[in-house]
Design a protein around this motif. Sequence first.
Motif, PDB file in Angstrom:
ATOM      1  N   MET A 754     108.034 -12.002 136.823  1.00  0.00           N
ATOM      2  CA  MET A 754     108.324 -10.645 136.356  1.00  0.00           C
ATOM      3  C   MET A 754     107.513  -9.625 137.150  1.00  0.00           C
ATOM      4  SD  MET A 754     109.926  -8.660 134.266  1.00  0.00           S
ATOM      5  CE  MET A 754     110.336  -8.953 132.551  1.00  0.00           C
ATOM      6  N   PRO A 755     108.145  -8.542 137.631  1.00  0.00           N
ATOM      7  CA  PRO A 755     107.375  -7.498 138.321  1.00  0.00           C
ATOM      8  C   PRO A 755     106.286  -6.927 137.423  1.00  0.00           C
ATOM      9  CG  PRO A 755     109.742  -7.192 138.645  1.00  0.00           C
ATOM     10  CD  PRO A 755     109.594  -8.265 137.610  1.00  0.00           C
ATOM     11  N   ALA A 756     105.195  -6.514 138.040  1.00  0.00           N
ATOM     12  CA  ALA A 756     104.032  -6.052 137.268  1.00  0.00           C
ATOM     13  C   ALA A 756     104.379  -4.852 136.391  1.00  0.00           C
ATOM     14  CB  ALA A 756     102.885  -5.705 138.214  1.00  0.00           C
ATOM     15  N   VAL A 757     105.221  -3.955 136.885  1.00  0.00           N
ATOM     16  CA  VAL A 757     105.541  -2.746 136.123  1.00  0.00           C
ATOM     17  C   VAL A 757     106.433  -3.056 134.931  1.00  0.00           C
ATOM     18  CG1 VAL A 757     105.254  -1.225 138.095  1.00  0.00           C
ATOM     19  CG2 VAL A 757     107.478  -2.264 137.679  1.00  0.00           C
ATOM     20  N   LYS A 758     107.088  -4.243 134.940  1.00  0.00           N
ATOM     21  CA  LYS A 758     107.997  -4.602 133.848  1.00  0.00           C
ATOM     22  C   LYS A 758     107.395  -5.617 132.872  1.00  0.00           C
ATOM     23  CE  LYS A 758     111.454  -2.161 135.504  1.00  0.00           C
ATOM     24  NZ  LYS A 758     112.013  -0.991 134.790  1.00  0.00           N
TER      25      LYS A 758
END
Length: 864
Positions: A754-758
């Motif tokens: 999962m992307p860090a911002v999500k």
Amino acid sequence: MQKIKSLMTRQGLKSPQESLSDLGAIESLRVPGKEEFRELREQPSDPQAEQELINSIEQVYFSADSFDVVKYELEKLPSVLNLQELEAYRDKLKQQQAAVSKKVADLILEKQPAYVKELERVTSLQTGLQLAAVICTNGRRHLNIAKEGFTQASLGLLANQRKRQLLIGLLKSLRTIKTLQRTDVRLSEMLEEEDYPGAIQLCLECQKAASTFKHYSCISELNSKLQDTLEQIEEQLDVALSKICKNFDINHYTKVQQAYRLLGKTQTAMDQLHMHFTQAIHNTVFQVVLGYVELCAGNTDTKFQKLQYKDLCTHVTPDSYIPCLADLCKALWEVMLSYYRTMEWHEKHDNEDTASASEGSNMIGTEETNFDRGYIKKKLEHGLTRIWQDVQLKVKTYLLGTDLSIFKYDDFIFVLDIISRLMQVGEEFCGSKSEVLQESIRKQSVNYFKNYHRTRLDELRMFLENETWELCPVKSNFSILQLHEFKFMEQSRSPSVSPSKQPVSTSSKTVTLFEQYCSGGNPFEIQANHKDEETEDVLASNGYESDEQEKSAYQEYDSDSDVPEELKRDYVDEQTGDVPVKSVSRETLKSRKKSDYSLNKVNAPILTNTTLNVIRLVGKYMQMMNILKPIAFDVIHFMSQLFDYYLYAIYTFFGRNDSLESTGLGLSSSRLRTTLNRIQESLIDLEVSADPTATLTAAEERKEKVPSPHLSQLVVLTSGDTLYGLAERVVATESLVFLAEQFEFLQPHLDAVMPAVKKPFLQQFYSQTVSTASELRKPIYWIVAGKALDYEQMLLLMANVKWDVKEIMSQHNIYVDALLKTKSTNESLGHLRTNEQSHRFKMEMVMEFLQSPTPSNLWSPLEA
């Protein structure tokens, strides 16, 4: 001086003293005699005055020997003569003559020794000339004798011998010229044998030899022919260089490089090589796609050959799309592998050249070679990015030429596997992250996944609406990692197999694709030939792990040797020892024992076919996400919708009861109610039909929602004979809990991609949705607890009992018999048969709800 020499010649050879005395006889020159010389020497002289007199002499006197002095002086006389002036002028001339005479005398006296020496040399020369005249006379006499003594035939022999020597030399020259004329045949043979260095070396030697015989007229034509041959060799050399791009051969490439080195065109060769690689990429992809398009078209129409590559890609049919993509990647791999091996060849030979240059002494040649190596190295390094960019653009054009949303899941995963492999090739090839490919495949993936997910949600609704909520028999050691969809989680990343089908790595050393397939093979061949030959082994056989266990278990059931004697009797009262009227048969006891054995032997997880289908879908989603990480957030979001919809369906089917909710018992926690409201608002389409006046935005929002599922008519929840569907409720609820446990197990894997911002979205999903699955037990089981006993009937029976009993009766009160009957029925229903397999569900939990205070708070725990 010329007059003096002529006078000496007329007088003959005399001594210097006599010659000097004869000089006085030359009246015209007025050379002073000895007395005059003596007088001149004795006269006091002023060198400066004499020099001034000499300088005052007119220049005309020195002009030429034929100058007439007398005439010149007479012409100068004025028309009127003056004796005094004439005498004065005469005296001046005499003084000038005296100065000149004295100067001449001085010079003669000064040069007299040299004159004597030169005169002696002249005398010796005259003697030599006289001797030479005698020799010439004798030679002529002997020549006359020779002429008379030899014939013309003898002189002819000498001439012929000389001509023979000339002809021998001419024959050698002609043979050399003939060899040069036949060189083109040998050059053609060497070109057919691909011996380019030898052909160029021979051609250069012939040109050098031709320059030696350039005085022959035929050699000029031969020179032009050799030049044309050399140009032809360069053309064939360029063709040979282009073959390197698709099939690199070390020996072949070594010959080509040696040939270019002989020509002094190594830099030109490298420029041409990059042009050939670019052209090879274009021609290769065009021919591969054209072959499939023409094959699918089924005719010999040549209109496809005139299309641009971008337009040609749109004519690829869905059936031939994947084979064409695989062949396309295979062909591009061959091109990149050839470039990789070309770089390896230059690195190896650069090291060898450097080592040999360090031992040599030709500094000028070494500097030139180093410059060429530096140029080639920079050109090759720059060409890596350029070639990979061309490959990306070609594959991107092919990917976007077809709509992949209509593909099956396995086919689409196959496409993702190929592209993922190709991106891995690009990263190893030049360290590129393949942004062009990632963007193109991301567009296709998002488009495909939206359609795929919508279809899967509709299928899930159909599964839920047709689910009878019977137990799916799986083995006790069942794990989601045993499913094919989750095989990729157990397998380490291997460069030779797709991310979803990778063998376990046995070596800790990472081997690149180029190192692995440098000697042969193709990383995309495994894609086309790979088949899943393994079969899943997760389902139990009649509740047993194997047939042997089933056989041994039933043999044990048939034997009652280990049963105590009192249990062999029908029934014995614990207090009195009497047998009641209504006895229990031996078959019933054997059935109970058999069921108890199964309960102790099997502790498999509780799940349904729908649960298993959801788990498989999650595995497919994760497989796609693992291959294409840029769409990880979209995939995880769709995975959360699968769980949301399953949770909402379980609650809608078994947990919604407005009458119990209105009692204020707090059966559903606030977190559970918030989660259900969120799911209903974001995912559930509560409207029956679309409103034609609705806005486009509202229509799009409704398109992403799913209608609320309806419980199958085969599931009866209103019958007291089945404890109001207790078995179905337990299976549904515990399958949801099991599904939540699997999501908890997968959380680290999801968090890693999962992307860090999500990541806050993922944390919120687990904290507010997955963790609430177990909270559905209370509202679902309380419904059974609320309906298991007819509380109003019990209160009425108890109200009719006369409590002023004077003596204890042997019979129970009516309400006690009713309670015992209900308890016996509940216990018999505690063992539920599903698909001919006995399973004991978590009855402790169910009985805890059944024995809890009644919903109306009118009944204490069942202690009567």
